[in-house]
Scaffold this motif. Structure first.
Motif, mmCIF file in Angstrom:
data_model
loop_
_atom_site.group_PDB
_atom_site.id
_atom_site.type_symbol
_atom_site.label_atom_id
_atom_site.label_comp_id
_atom_site.label_asym_id
_atom_site.label_seq_id
_atom_site.Cartn_x
_atom_site.Cartn_y
_atom_site.Cartn_z
ATOM 1 N N ASP A 1 29.762 108.595 120.606
ATOM 2 C CA ASP A 1 30.985 107.819 120.804
ATOM 3 C C ASP A 1 31.146 107.496 122.287
ATOM 4 N N PRO A 2 31.370 106.237 122.642
ATOM 5 C CA PRO A 2 31.533 105.884 124.062
ATOM 6 C C PRO A 2 32.817 106.445 124.666
ATOM 7 N N VAL A 3 33.849 106.651 123.834
ATOM 8 C CA VAL A 3 35.111 107.250 124.271
ATOM 9 C C VAL A 3 35.645 108.093 123.123
ATOM 10 N N ASP A 4 36.678 108.855 123.407
ATOM 11 C CA ASP A 4 37.412 109.534 122.347
ATOM 12 C C ASP A 4 38.344 108.500 121.717
ATOM 13 N N TYR A 5 37.961 108.001 120.564
ATOM 14 C CA TYR A 5 38.733 106.928 119.934
ATOM 15 C C TYR A 5 40.176 107.341 119.654
ATOM 16 N N ASN A 6 40.419 108.608 119.437
ATOM 17 C CA ASN A 6 41.770 109.052 119.104
ATOM 18 C C ASN A 6 42.744 108.856 120.262
ATOM 19 N N MET A 7 42.220 108.965 121.486
ATOM 20 C CA MET A 7 43.091 108.840 122.657
ATOM 21 C C MET A 7 42.669 107.620 123.469
ATOM 22 N N ALA A 8 42.530 106.480 122.781
ATOM 23 C CA ALA A 8 42.063 105.263 123.445
ATOM 24 C C ALA A 8 42.781 104.052 122.868
ATOM 25 N N VAL A 9 42.653 102.945 123.584
ATOM 26 C CA VAL A 9 43.086 101.658 123.065
ATOM 27 C C VAL A 9 41.869 100.746 123.063
ATOM 28 N N LEU A 10 41.658 100.025 121.967
ATOM 29 C CA LEU A 10 40.545 99.095 121.823
ATOM 30 C C LEU A 10 41.072 97.685 122.044
ATOM 31 N N ILE A 11 40.450 96.975 122.976
ATOM 32 C CA ILE A 11 40.891 95.620 123.292
ATOM 33 C C ILE A 11 39.685 94.692 123.219
ATOM 34 N N PRO A 12 39.915 93.370 123.120
ATOM 35 C CA PRO A 12 38.793 92.423 123.123
ATOM 36 C C PRO A 12 38.040 92.483 124.447
ATOM 37 N N LEU A 13 36.710 92.319 124.369
ATOM 38 C CA LEU A 13 35.893 92.380 125.584
ATOM 39 C C LEU A 13 36.130 91.168 126.486
ATOM 40 N N HIS A 14 36.304 89.997 125.868
ATOM 41 C CA HIS A 14 36.519 88.781 126.676
ATOM 42 C C HIS A 14 37.854 88.907 127.402
ATOM 43 N N CYS A 15 37.876 88.647 128.670
ATOM 44 C CA CYS A 15 39.074 88.740 129.513
ATOM 45 C C CYS A 15 39.519 90.183 129.759
ATOM 46 N N ALA A 16 38.632 91.175 129.498
ATOM 47 C CA ALA A 16 38.988 92.572 129.731
ATOM 48 C C ALA A 16 39.158 92.867 131.210
ATOM 49 N N ARG A 17 38.693 91.942 132.067
ATOM 50 C CA ARG A 17 38.806 92.165 133.511
ATOM 51 C C ARG A 17 40.256 92.275 133.956
ATOM 52 N N ARG A 18 41.189 91.906 133.095
ATOM 53 C CA ARG A 18 42.603 92.048 133.455
ATOM 54 C C ARG A 18 42.943 93.495 133.784
ATOM 55 N N ILE A 19 42.414 94.414 132.991
ATOM 56 C CA ILE A 19 42.784 95.817 133.185
ATOM 57 C C ILE A 19 41.581 96.734 133.417
ATOM 58 N N ILE A 20 40.358 96.178 133.302
ATOM 59 C CA ILE A 20 39.159 96.969 133.589
ATOM 60 C C ILE A 20 38.465 96.336 134.789
ATOM 61 N N PRO A 21 38.255 97.102 135.851
ATOM 62 C CA PRO A 21 37.578 96.530 137.024
ATOM 63 C C PRO A 21 36.238 95.910 136.639
ATOM 64 N N ASP A 22 35.973 94.745 137.146
ATOM 65 C CA ASP A 22 34.738 93.977 136.932
ATOM 66 C C ASP A 22 34.679 93.330 135.555
ATOM 67 N N GLY A 23 35.218 93.963 134.518
ATOM 68 C CA GLY A 23 35.437 93.300 133.236
ATOM 69 C C GLY A 23 34.259 93.088 132.334
ATOM 70 N N GLY A 24 33.052 92.961 132.857
ATOM 71 C CA GLY A 24 31.904 92.682 132.006
ATOM 72 C C GLY A 24 31.366 93.929 131.343
ATOM 73 N N PRO A 25 30.389 93.772 130.452
ATOM 74 C CA PRO A 25 29.825 94.928 129.749
ATOM 75 C C PRO A 25 29.070 95.858 130.690
ATOM 76 N N THR A 26 29.316 97.141 130.542
ATOM 77 C CA THR A 26 28.603 98.154 131.320
ATOM 78 C C THR A 26 27.838 99.121 130.404
ATOM 79 N N GLY A 27 27.800 98.793 129.134
ATOM 80 C CA GLY A 27 27.077 99.627 128.179
ATOM 81 C C GLY A 27 26.987 98.919 126.844
#
Length: 399
Positions: A199-225
Motif C-alpha cells: 500500500d502506498p499509504v495507509d488508506y484509512n487515514m488518507a484522502v484520495l484525490i484526482p492526480l490531474h491538478c494535484a499540484r494544488r496541495i502536493i508539491p510538484d504535483g506530478g507522479p512520483t511512483g
C-alpha cells in the motif's frame, strides 16, 4: 494376567488387546514413557501448524493487491523534484508484455479541517483506476469519475472521516473539507482497509484525490511512483529491470518493492525458524523413544517367567517379538495421538495470542500418531528381540 499365545495363528485383535492390557498394568511407568512421546509430538505439531498459519497470514498481506504486483517509488538525486514521466507510465501496458496495468501515484501530507476539527492525513493523488486495482470498497458515496480529473473532490479513508467527524456532524459524501488551503468536496468514504505491504499509504487515514491538478496541495504535483500489475507467472526481476530502465531519469532514483520477493523472503525466514523448532521437537521425540525402549527393556526383565511360560506353552519367538513390539507401538501411538491434540491446542494459543486466524493443516494431525508409531517400531524392536531370545528354561527359573 497371563494369556498364552497359541502360536502364529493368534488373531491380531487378541494380541492387541493383550498388549494394551500389559501396558495398563505397568501404570506410572507407561504413563511417563507416554509423556515423553506426547511432549515431542506436541512440539512438532504445534510448530508445523504455527508455520502453516504464519504462511496464511503472509499471504493476507497481499490479499487485496495480489502477489503479481510491483510498487515503484522515486527519490530525488539532487535539487530537482523526482518526477516520473506520465507518458512513459501510460505506455507500459502497451509496450511491455508482462505489464497488465500501471497506475501513477503522487503522495504528500497535509492538515485537513472541517467543523472546528483538524486531522493530519496522507494525501494520495491517483487516477480512478486505483480504486479497481487496489480493490478499495466504499462505505458511502462514490469514487471520483474521470471527468472530475481536475475537480476539488476526494474520497476520505474510514479513520480520517471519523477523526474529522463531530458528535453531531459526521463527515461523509457532500461534506466540505479544507485540505492544504483548498476546499474539497468529499464524494465518498472508504470502508475500513486492512493495511498491506505494498500500500502506498495507509488508506484509512488518507484522502484520495484526482492526480490531474494535484499540484494544488502536493508539491510538484506530478507522479512520483506507480503500482504495476504483472501477468501471472511473470519474471518479476526481469520486469522490474525493464520498467525501471524505461522510467529512469537523471533527477530520480527508483526503488522497487516486489510482492513475490517480499513474500518469498518472509516464507524463507519463517521456514528457518520452523525447521529449528521442529528439530527441537524431534529431539524431544527421540528422547521419548529412548524412554519407551527403557520401559520395554525393564518390562522384559520383570516378565521373564511370563516369557518362559509362553515359550513353554507353544509361543514362538516371532509371537513374543510381535507382542512386545505391539506394546511399544501402542504406547507411542497413544502418546502421538494425545500429543497431536495438545499440539493443536498450542497452535490455537499461538494464533489467538498473535491475532491470526486459527487454521490447522489436516495432514499434521495424522503425522503425529504416524511419526510416534514409527518411533515405537524403531525403539521397541531391540526389547522385542531381547525378549524373543530368552532361554525358556532360564526364564522360568527367574525370580
Amino acid at each position: 494376567m497371563l494369556i498364552a499365545l497359541p502360536g502364529i495363528q493368534a488373531r491380531l485383535g487378541d494380541t492387541l488387546a493383550e498388549a494394551w492390557s500389559n501396558l495398563r498394568s505397568q501404570g506410572r511407568r507407561s504413563a511417563l514413557a507416554l509423556l515423553g512421546i506426547m511432549i515431542g509430538t506436541a512440539s512438532i505439531i504445534a510448530m508445523l501448524n504455527g508455520g502453516h498459519m504464519a504462511q496464511r497470514e503472509s499471504l493476507k498481506l497481499f490479499a487485496k493487491l495480489g502477489v503479481d504486483m510491483l510498487q515503484i517509488g522515486s527519490a530525488p538525486t539532487g535539487d530537482r523534484p523526482a518526477l516520473l514521466s506520465q507518458a512513459a507510465i501510460d505506455a507500459l501496458a502497451r509496450t511491455d508484455p508482462d505489464v497488465i496495468e500501471a497506475v501513477p501515484l503522487a503522495n504528500g501530507r497535509a492538515a485537513a479541517r472541517t467543523g472546528g476539527r483538524t486531522a493530519d492525513i496522507a494525501i494520495l493523488a491517483a487516477p480512478p483506476a486505483l480504486a479497481t486495482l487496489a480493490n478499495l470498497r466504499l462505505a458511502a458515496g462514490r469514487h471520483p469519475a474521470a471527468v472530475e480529473e481536475c475537480a476539488l473532490s476526494g474520497v476520505l479513508g474510514d479513520a480520517a472521516a471519523r477523526a474529522l467527524s463531530g458528535p453531531a456532524a459526521a463527515v461523509g459524501p457532500g461534506s466540505a473539507v479544507l485540505i492544504g488551503g483548498y476546499g474539497y468536496t468529499i464524494v465518498g468514504v472508504l470502508a475500513p482497509v486492512v493495511p498491506e505491504t505494498l500500500d502506498p499509504v495507509d488508506y484509512n487515514m488518507a484522502v484520495l484525490i484526482p492526480l490531474h491538478c494535484a499540484r494544488r496541495i502536493i508539491p510538484d504535483g506530478g507522479p512520483t511512483g506507480l503500482l504495476v500489475r504483472l501477468r501471472p507467472g511473470a519474471d518479476t526481476q526481469a520486469a522490474s529491470e525493464r520498467i525501471t530502465a524505461r522510467l529512469a531519469t537523471p533527477d530520480a532514483k527508483l526503488t522497487v518493492l516486489d510482492a513475490r520477493s517480499i513474500l518469498r523472503t518472509m516464507q524463507e525466514q519463517k521456514a528457518v525458524h520452523s525447521r529449528m523448532l521442529i528439530w527441537i521437537g524431534a529431539v524431544s521425540l527421540l528422547v521419548g523413544g529412548i524412554g519407551v525402549m527403557n520401559v520395554m527393556l525393564m518390562s522384559v526383565m520383570e516378565r521373564q517367567r511370563e516369557i518362559g511360560l509362553r515359550a513353554a506353552t507353544g509361543a514362538t519367538p516371532t509371537d513374543i517379538r510381535i507382542l512386545f513390539l505391539l506394546e511399544a507401538v501402542l504406547l507411542t501411538i497413544a502418546g502421538g495421538a494425545i500429543g497431536s491434540a495438545l499440539g493443536a491446542a498450542i497452535a490455537w494459543v499461538i494464533a489467538h495470542s498473535s491475532g491470526w486466524d486459527f487454521a490447522l493443516a489436516p495432514w499434521t494431525l495424522a503425522l503425529g500418531p504416524a511419526a510416534a508409531g514409527g518411533m515405537g517400531l524403531v525403539f521397541g524392536l531391540y526389547p522385542a528381540i531381547t525378549a524373543s531370545r530368552l532361554n525358556p528354561i532360564e526364564a522360568l527359573r527367574a525370580d
